[in-house]
Design an enzyme around this catalytic site. Structure first.
Site, mmCIF file in Angstrom:
data_model
loop_
_atom_site.group_PDB
_atom_site.id
_atom_site.type_symbol
_atom_site.label_atom_id
_atom_site.label_comp_id
_atom_site.label_asym_id
_atom_site.label_seq_id
_atom_site.Cartn_x
_atom_site.Cartn_y
_atom_site.Cartn_z
ATOM 1 N N ASP A 29 60.231 -29.201 4.132
ATOM 2 C CA ASP A 29 61.671 -28.785 4.495
ATOM 3 C C ASP A 29 61.582 -27.330 3.481
ATOM 4 O OD1 ASP A 29 62.295 -30.713 5.880
ATOM 5 O OD2 ASP A 29 63.909 -31.216 4.649
ATOM 6 N N ASP A 68 66.712 -31.113 15.470
ATOM 7 C CA ASP A 68 66.253 -29.782 15.131
ATOM 8 C C ASP A 68 65.150 -29.635 16.091
ATOM 9 O OD1 ASP A 68 67.832 -29.482 13.114
ATOM 10 O OD2 ASP A 68 66.474 -30.068 11.388
ATOM 11 N N LYS A 74 71.967 -34.141 1.576
ATOM 12 C CA LYS A 74 72.168 -34.525 3.336
ATOM 13 C C LYS A 74 71.230 -35.819 3.707
ATOM 14 C CE LYS A 74 70.122 -32.172 6.664
ATOM 15 N NZ LYS A 74 69.809 -33.085 7.586
ATOM 16 N N ASN A 75 70.189 -35.488 3.430
ATOM 17 C CA ASN A 75 69.174 -36.660 4.019
ATOM 18 C C ASN A 75 69.395 -37.851 3.193
ATOM 19 O OD1 ASN A 75 68.320 -34.615 5.606
ATOM 20 N ND2 ASN A 75 66.493 -34.348 4.808
HETATM 21 C C1 UD1 Z 1 63.183 -36.653 7.389
HETATM 22 C C2 UD1 Z 1 64.075 -35.603 7.070
HETATM 23 C C3 UD1 Z 1 63.534 -34.161 7.248
HETATM 24 C C4 UD1 Z 1 62.125 -33.842 6.649
HETATM 25 C C5 UD1 Z 1 61.280 -35.148 6.830
HETATM 26 C C6 UD1 Z 1 59.871 -35.064 6.170
HETATM 27 C C7 UD1 Z 1 66.162 -36.613 7.340
HETATM 28 C C8 UD1 Z 1 67.252 -36.620 8.373
HETATM 29 N N1 UD1 Z 1 65.369 -35.696 7.886
HETATM 30 O O1 UD1 Z 1 62.973 -36.489 8.848
HETATM 31 O O2 UD1 Z 1 64.342 -33.078 6.791
HETATM 32 O O3 UD1 Z 1 61.499 -32.750 7.076
HETATM 33 O O4 UD1 Z 1 61.905 -36.432 6.713
HETATM 34 O O5 UD1 Z 1 60.181 -35.039 4.878
HETATM 35 O O6 UD1 Z 1 66.107 -37.316 6.532
HETATM 36 N N2 UD1 Z 1 56.751 -39.480 13.243
HETATM 37 C C9 UD1 Z 1 56.168 -40.293 14.210
HETATM 38 N N3 UD1 Z 1 56.622 -41.345 14.652
HETATM 39 C C10 UD1 Z 1 57.772 -42.294 13.954
HETATM 40 C C11 UD1 Z 1 58.132 -41.178 13.009
HETATM 41 C C12 UD1 Z 1 57.592 -40.118 12.704
HETATM 42 O O7 UD1 Z 1 55.202 -39.601 15.149
HETATM 43 O O8 UD1 Z 1 57.798 -43.183 14.293
HETATM 44 C C13 UD1 Z 1 56.289 -38.184 12.798
HETATM 45 C C14 UD1 Z 1 57.102 -37.088 13.325
HETATM 46 O O9 UD1 Z 1 57.108 -36.396 14.478
HETATM 47 C C15 UD1 Z 1 56.864 -36.182 12.103
HETATM 48 C C16 UD1 Z 1 56.281 -36.960 11.134
HETATM 49 O O10 UD1 Z 1 56.093 -38.146 11.650
HETATM 50 O O11 UD1 Z 1 55.868 -35.300 12.451
HETATM 51 C C17 UD1 Z 1 57.213 -37.130 9.871
HETATM 52 O O12 UD1 Z 1 58.541 -37.643 10.278
HETATM 53 P P1 UD1 Z 1 59.395 -38.440 9.313
HETATM 54 O O13 UD1 Z 1 58.867 -38.464 7.976
HETATM 55 O O14 UD1 Z 1 60.025 -39.594 9.998
HETATM 56 O O15 UD1 Z 1 60.776 -37.437 9.265
HETATM 57 P P2 UD1 Z 1 62.308 -37.704 9.682
HETATM 58 O O16 UD1 Z 1 62.637 -38.960 8.933
HETATM 59 O O17 UD1 Z 1 62.371 -37.428 11.154
#
Ligand code: UD1
Length: 428
Positions: free
Chosen positions: A310, A122, A26-27
């Site tokens: 995850d 989520d 999915k991701n």
């Molecule tokens: C993606 C995955 C999710 C997985 C996560 C970490 C998808 C659709 N989802 O989510 O299933 O759990 O990677 O492996 O691919 N953060 C910030 N600022 C930002 C970006 C992120 O503070 O600009 C923080 C987020 O709040 C979180 C952490 O960084 O606490 C990790 O986020 P990120 O790695 O970006 O996860 P997603 O891409 O949202």
């Protein structure tokens, strides 16, 4: 409202016997679909998971001017992107799919402007976007938040060095896609290294993008003027494969996970083996077998190649029925422990202190009505039901369907007493 209902015998265990086949991630699939915006013409994504999120992404691409055909039986999406794309990603779609934010980078790169609603997604934490936005600014875009939308504009993006405070998956992907069409060289330092990002890099390379450092923490992108559409096969879903590994560890029995890529799950499979499961791997997949309760083990979630956040809810669920005490530390999403309240309704003994959870294993849990708050928590509650005596009903099960095509049907084929039921609104 649909729910999943499991019924387990008095000793709680419903051992799994048989095999499952894991499909596309999915991701990865959602980002590959977003990347199709970068090249005018027809892009085909294969090995696409049959989940609702893919439909939502398809609708969003349609809203941006693409002709999208989703063939669920063939697990394939065909996206025809026009020369002139729309640039407005509306709230009513974006709020249903947080990964919609991944159209931001491609839109700014292709159109020089984007208006993308701030996503919901989520219930697992605040999930900021600051790194996405600061990164685009570093590439020369002006970025503002207006009326619930990210509004970005630029004549043409310019390559730059971007340091991420944290290896964010979403920010890495957005900046990577944006940089492919920028003028000059972009360096993304402290980039995320998840296999889904390597998958995206490989698709971009085949489209004509110049990307170096694939699979490392430093991505170097030499911008080009135009990309060409390709056909690309989505990488296998390591989180679904890992979920099945935990399913066998929790329930016992012997489960073959076809197409599960063991090398994307090294830490996970090593930990299960050290805890007493029998794990064997080969080129076509892996097998996990377990006879009785496993030994409890500690888990610390970290960006790849660390233990995936995850899979944390599954590690916590396994700890709840293991021998001994485990400490589970969550470093990525602060609100992932929300589901512990539901697990406690099944009799799990868990104490939370900040981002640590101490779990005391019990021989068996006790079936109850619980609610899924997100994809992984929902699936973890279903697996908890495999080790909970009596009847376990997981409400809001649509969350599970968002990440796991045919989850209930697969469990049934493995011998589990589980069904989809409709709950009257009052029982939700
Ligand atoms: C993606 C995955 C999710 C997985 C996560 C970490 C998808 C659709 N989802 O989510 O299933 O759990 O990677 O492996 O691919 N953060 C910030 N600022 C930002 C970006 C992120 O503070 O600009 C923080 C987020 O709040 C979180 C952490 O960084 O606490 C990790 O986020 P990120 O790695 O970006 O996860 P997603 O891409 O949202």
């Amino acid at each position: 409202m649909e729910a999943f209902r499991l019924t387990s015998p008095p000793d709680g265990r419903q051992p799994l016997h048989g095999s499952v086949t894991v499909g596309g991630a999915k991701n990865s699939a959602l980002k590959l679909m977003a990347a199709s915006l970068l090249a005018p013409g027809t892009t085909t994504i294969t090995n696409l998971p049959d989940i609702l999120d893919v439909d939502v992404m398809g609708r969003l691409l349609g809203e941006l001017g693409c002709e999208v055909e989703l063939d669920h039986d063939a697990e394939r999406a065909t996206v025809r992107a026009p020369e002139e794309l729309g640039h407005h990603a509306p709230y009513h779609l974006v709020r249903r799919l947080r990964a919609s934010i991944s159209v931001l980078g491609p839109l700014v790169a292709r159109c020089g402007r984007a208006r993308v609603a701030l996503p919901g997604g989520d219930n697992i934490g605040s999930r900021g976007l600051d790194m996405h936005l600061r990164g685009l600014e570093a590439l020369g875009a002006s970025v503002a938040i207006e009326h619930g939308y990210v509004v970005a504009e630029v004549a043409r993006l310019r390559g730059a060095t971007v340091w991420l405070d944290f290896p964010s998956v979403g920010a890495t992907e957005n900046l990577l896609m944006a940089a492919t069409l920028a003028e000059g060289t972009t360096v993304i330092d402290n980039a995320a290294r998840e296999p889904e990002i390597a998958d995206l890099c490989r698709m971009l390379q085949r489209m004509g993008a110049r990307v170096d450092g694939v699979g490392t923490g430093t991505l170097v992108v030499e911008g080009v003027d135009r990309l060409e559409p390709v056909t690309h096969e989505t990488v296998t879903d390591r989180i679904v494969a890992g979920t099945w590994a935990f399913a066998a560890a929790i329930a016992g029995g012997e489960l073959r996970v076809d197409r599960g890529r063991a090398h994307h799950l090294e830490i996970v499979l090593d930990k299960l083996a050290a805890a007493g499961a029998r794990v064997s791997t080969d080129d076509a997949g892996f097998t996990v077998a377990a006879d009785g309760r496993l030994e409890a083990f500690d888990v610390v979630t970290l960006p790849y190649p660390g233990f995936p956040t995850d899979l944390q809810p599954f590690a916590l669920t396994l700890a709840a029925v293991s021998e001994g005490t485990a400490m589970i530390t969550e470093n990525v999403f602060e609100a992932r422990f929300m589901f512990v309240q539901e697990l406690a309704r099944l009799g799990a003994e868990v104490r939370i202190d900040g981002h640590h959870a101490v779990v005391r294993g019990k021989p068996v849990l006790s079936g109850a009505d619980v609610v899924a708050h997100d994809i992984r928590a929902g699936a973890a509650l279903v697996l908890a039901g495999l080790a909970a005596e009596g009847r376990t009903t997981v409400a809001d099960s649509y969350h599970v369907d968002r990440g796991y095509p045919g989850f209930v049907e697969s469990l049934r084929s493995l011998g589990v007493d589980v069904e989809r039921v409709q709950l009257p609104d009052l029982e939700r």
